[in-house]
Design an enzyme around this catalytic site. Sequence first.
Site, PDB file in Angstrom:
ATOM      1  N   MET A  19      32.713  37.257  32.752  1.00 36.92           N
ATOM      2  CA  MET A  19      33.665  37.319  31.627  1.00 36.92           C
ATOM      3  C   MET A  19      32.894  37.281  30.317  1.00 36.92           C
ATOM      4  O   MET A  19      32.133  36.333  30.063  1.00 36.92           O
ATOM      5  CB  MET A  19      34.658  36.154  31.690  1.00 36.92           C
ATOM      6  CG  MET A  19      35.695  36.288  32.796  1.00 36.92           C
ATOM      7  SD  MET A  19      36.919  34.976  32.764  1.00 36.92           S
ATOM      8  CE  MET A  19      36.003  33.618  33.496  1.00 36.92           C
ATOM      9  N   CYS A 102      35.517  47.555  33.855  1.00 34.43           N
ATOM     10  CA  CYS A 102      35.955  47.139  32.515  1.00 34.43           C
ATOM     11  C   CYS A 102      36.894  48.192  31.919  1.00 34.43           C
ATOM     12  O   CYS A 102      36.544  49.367  31.832  1.00 34.43           O
ATOM     13  CB  CYS A 102      34.744  46.946  31.602  1.00 34.43           C
ATOM     14  SG  CYS A 102      35.250  46.539  29.928  1.00 34.43           S
ATOM     15  N   LYS A 141      31.566  45.649  41.088  1.00 37.86           N
ATOM     16  CA  LYS A 141      32.886  45.108  40.747  1.00 37.86           C
ATOM     17  C   LYS A 141      33.712  46.246  40.180  1.00 37.86           C
ATOM     18  O   LYS A 141      33.284  46.944  39.257  1.00 37.86           O
ATOM     19  CB  LYS A 141      32.759  43.980  39.725  1.00 37.86           C
ATOM     20  CG  LYS A 141      34.111  43.440  39.288  1.00 37.86           C
ATOM     21  CD  LYS A 141      33.960  42.072  38.649  1.00 37.86           C
ATOM     22  CE  LYS A 141      35.296  41.530  38.201  1.00 37.86           C
ATOM     23  NZ  LYS A 141      35.753  42.122  36.941  1.00 37.86           N
ATOM     24  N   ASN A 204      40.017  39.850  43.699  1.00 38.00           N
ATOM     25  CA  ASN A 204      40.044  39.343  42.322  1.00 38.00           C
ATOM     26  C   ASN A 204      41.365  39.727  41.656  1.00 38.00           C
ATOM     27  O   ASN A 204      41.922  40.776  41.927  1.00 38.00           O
ATOM     28  CB  ASN A 204      38.853  39.935  41.539  1.00 38.00           C
ATOM     29  CG  ASN A 204      38.896  39.616  40.053  1.00 38.00           C
ATOM     30  OD1 ASN A 204      38.962  40.523  39.219  1.00 38.00           O
ATOM     31  ND2 ASN A 204      38.867  38.350  39.706  1.00 38.00           N
ATOM     32  N   GLY A 205      41.814  38.829  40.798  1.00 37.36           N
ATOM     33  CA  GLY A 205      43.030  39.076  40.021  1.00 37.36           C
ATOM     34  C   GLY A 205      44.105  38.078  40.350  1.00 37.36           C
ATOM     35  O   GLY A 205      44.642  38.042  41.457  1.00 37.36           O
ATOM     36  N   ASP A 206      44.375  37.180  39.378  1.00 38.14           N
ATOM     37  CA  ASP A 206      45.497  36.244  39.466  1.00 38.14           C
ATOM     38  C   ASP A 206      45.334  35.125  40.491  1.00 38.14           C
ATOM     39  O   ASP A 206      46.341  34.564  40.941  1.00 38.14           O
ATOM     40  CB  ASP A 206      46.818  36.987  39.767  1.00 38.14           C
ATOM     41  CG  ASP A 206      47.171  38.013  38.698  1.00 38.14           C
ATOM     42  OD1 ASP A 206      46.503  38.036  37.666  1.00 38.14           O
ATOM     43  OD2 ASP A 206      48.123  38.787  38.916  1.00 38.14           O
ATOM     44  N   GLY A 228      38.530  34.272  37.597  1.00 38.87           N
ATOM     45  CA  GLY A 228      38.237  34.448  36.177  1.00 38.87           C
ATOM     46  C   GLY A 228      39.013  33.472  35.324  1.00 38.87           C
ATOM     47  O   GLY A 228      38.621  32.314  35.137  1.00 38.87           O
ATOM     48  N   ARG A 229      40.169  33.936  34.844  1.00 39.15           N
ATOM     49  CA  ARG A 229      40.877  33.193  33.793  1.00 39.15           C
ATOM     50  C   ARG A 229      41.247  31.763  34.171  1.00 39.15           C
ATOM     51  O   ARG A 229      41.287  30.887  33.310  1.00 39.15           O
ATOM     52  CB  ARG A 229      42.125  33.997  33.374  1.00 39.15           C
ATOM     53  CG  ARG A 229      41.760  35.249  32.594  1.00 39.15           C
ATOM     54  CD  ARG A 229      42.914  36.205  32.464  1.00 39.15           C
ATOM     55  NE  ARG A 229      43.294  36.757  33.769  1.00 39.15           N
ATOM     56  CZ  ARG A 229      44.293  37.589  33.960  1.00 39.15           C
ATOM     57  NH1 ARG A 229      45.049  37.955  32.937  1.00 39.15           N
ATOM     58  NH2 ARG A 229      44.558  38.066  35.164  1.00 39.15           N
TER      59      ARG A 229
HETATM   60  C1  LIG Z   1      37.768  37.068  28.466  1.00 42.00           C
HETATM   61  C2  LIG Z   1      37.483  38.013  29.630  1.00 42.00           C
HETATM   62  C3  LIG Z   1      36.281  38.715  29.660  1.00 42.00           C
HETATM   63  C4  LIG Z   1      35.994  39.558  30.732  1.00 42.00           C
HETATM   64  N1  LIG Z   1      34.774  40.167  30.785  1.00 42.00           N
HETATM   65  C5  LIG Z   1      34.418  40.856  31.918  1.00 42.00           C
HETATM   66  C6  LIG Z   1      33.077  41.323  32.108  1.00 42.00           C
HETATM   67  O1  LIG Z   1      32.195  41.121  31.272  1.00 42.00           O
HETATM   68  N2  LIG Z   1      32.811  41.999  33.258  1.00 42.00           N
HETATM   69  C7  LIG Z   1      33.764  42.227  34.231  1.00 42.00           C
HETATM   70  O2  LIG Z   1      33.467  42.822  35.268  1.00 42.00           O
HETATM   71  N3  LIG Z   1      35.026  41.786  34.070  1.00 42.00           N
HETATM   72  C8  LIG Z   1      35.360  41.081  32.966  1.00 42.00           C
HETATM   73  N4  LIG Z   1      36.609  40.551  32.864  1.00 42.00           N
HETATM   74  C9  LIG Z   1      37.545  40.707  33.996  1.00 42.00           C
HETATM   75  C10 LIG Z   1      37.423  39.515  34.954  1.00 42.00           C
HETATM   76  O3  LIG Z   1      36.143  39.467  35.550  1.00 42.00           O
HETATM   77  C11 LIG Z   1      38.490  39.599  36.062  1.00 42.00           C
HETATM   78  O4  LIG Z   1      38.305  40.802  36.761  1.00 42.00           O
HETATM   79  C12 LIG Z   1      39.913  39.572  35.522  1.00 42.00           C
HETATM   80  O5  LIG Z   1      40.059  38.578  34.518  1.00 42.00           O
HETATM   81  C13 LIG Z   1      40.926  39.298  36.636  1.00 42.00           C
HETATM   82  O6  LIG Z   1      40.659  38.088  37.288  1.00 42.00           O
HETATM   83  P1  LIG Z   1      41.480  36.716  36.947  1.00 42.00           P
HETATM   84  O7  LIG Z   1      42.934  37.021  37.116  1.00 42.00           O
HETATM   85  O8  LIG Z   1      40.960  35.723  37.912  1.00 42.00           O
HETATM   86  O9  LIG Z   1      41.161  36.383  35.518  1.00 42.00           O
HETATM   87  C14 LIG Z   1      36.933  39.742  31.778  1.00 42.00           C
HETATM   88  C15 LIG Z   1      38.144  39.047  31.718  1.00 42.00           C
HETATM   89  C16 LIG Z   1      38.427  38.184  30.673  1.00 42.00           C
HETATM   90  C17 LIG Z   1      39.736  37.435  30.660  1.00 42.00           C
END
Ligand SMILES: Cc1cc2nc3c(=O)[nH]c(=O)nc-3n(C[C@H](O)[C@H](O)[C@H](O)COP(=O)(O)O)c2cc1C
EC number: 1.3.1.-
Length: 330
Positions: A19, A102, A141, A204-206, A228-229
């Site tokens: 992230m 991304c 990813k 991944n996701g949620d 992630g979040r």
């Molecule tokens: C603030 C933020 C920055 C992120 N930066 C990246 C990144 O640098 N590389 C990447 O592959 N995904 C990035 N993502 C996506 C996350 O890795 C992840 O795929 C996405 O948030 C969904 O997962 P979650 O629901 O667990 O947050 C970012 C997400 C957030 C919220």
Amino acid sequence: MAKIGNIDVGGFPLLLAPMEDVSDPPFRALCKEQGADVVYTEFISSEGLIRDAAKSVMKLDIYEKERPVGIQIFGANLESMLQSVEIVEKSGPDIIDINFGCPVKKVVSKGAGAGILKDIPLMVSLTEAMVKHTKLPITVKTRLGWDQDSIKIVEVAERLQDVGASAISIHGRTRVQMYKGDANWAPIAEVKNNPRMHIPIFGNGDVDTPERAMEMRDKFGLDGAMIGRASIGYPWFFKEVKHYFRTGEHLPPPTMEERLDAARRHLQMAIDWKGEKLGVFETRRHYTNYFKGIPHFKEYRQKMVTSDDAADVFAAFDEVEKEFSGYEFV
Ligand SMILES: Cc1cc2nc3c(=O)[nH]c(=O)nc-3n(C[C@H](O)[C@H](O)[C@H](O)COP(=O)(O)O)c2cc1C
């Protein structure tokens, strides 16, 4: 047991997602302490790396205590990506991850990140070239596809595996969805259920509760969860999921003392690593969650997120300690 290349990452590992401006060394250290099995850096521009741009190079910093750690790079130009692999290798990561997910316009418009989902042959050939260029495991990813009508993730995953990818993390959304709607894990399970697949497939996701993590493992049958979040300002999430897996019970939430200790250490590590100005600035996004749920907290949070001076933020932590010591989180 899941393995990324030769690295044993345990049964149903929990991975800290890459992230931007979040997955930096201080935060990765905190997540690791709380049970993250694999951590990834934020994405690093291959074009920035080959120009030796200071901002990109600094992101290569990794530490022994966080292993296994993956460095994530993005780009769409073969030469730049291969040169970046060489630069990244010098930092000694355990894994190199390619960002093919991304959704941000400035990345996608150059054909990188999720932009490559419009050019699957390039996605595959870049991966193949990178695999051949290093002895480190290359992981990918990505997202389900560009849009709902172009979801070919089962075929894409097979092709990535065939050219040597060591694991694939799949965010259950398309590029067009950005972060909207719910993540759809069914197509990720389809990838996993493809009898030809043998490399780990991480979902991944949620994943935002221990129950959701368990669903990803038991109902969708995936090899691990990338988080992630749910971890932002809440590195305890990893420990909570693991405890739930072991016992079926929820851990009590971290105490005020634990939260203050994490916030203080986080800020101090961030200052040590990137200096006071950036350290203070980039740690701000975590405070909402560190102190979530405390009534009448606005005044304190305001101080934490508006002050440019580390001493003021530390003073705000002290005030919180005085005012809310022993507060029971639910
Ligand atoms: C603030 C933020 C920055 C992120 N930066 C990246 C990144 O640098 N590389 C990447 O592959 N995904 C990035 N993502 C996506 C996350 O890795 C992840 O795929 C996405 O948030 C969904 O997962 P979650 O629901 O667990 O947050 C970012 C997400 C957030 C919220």
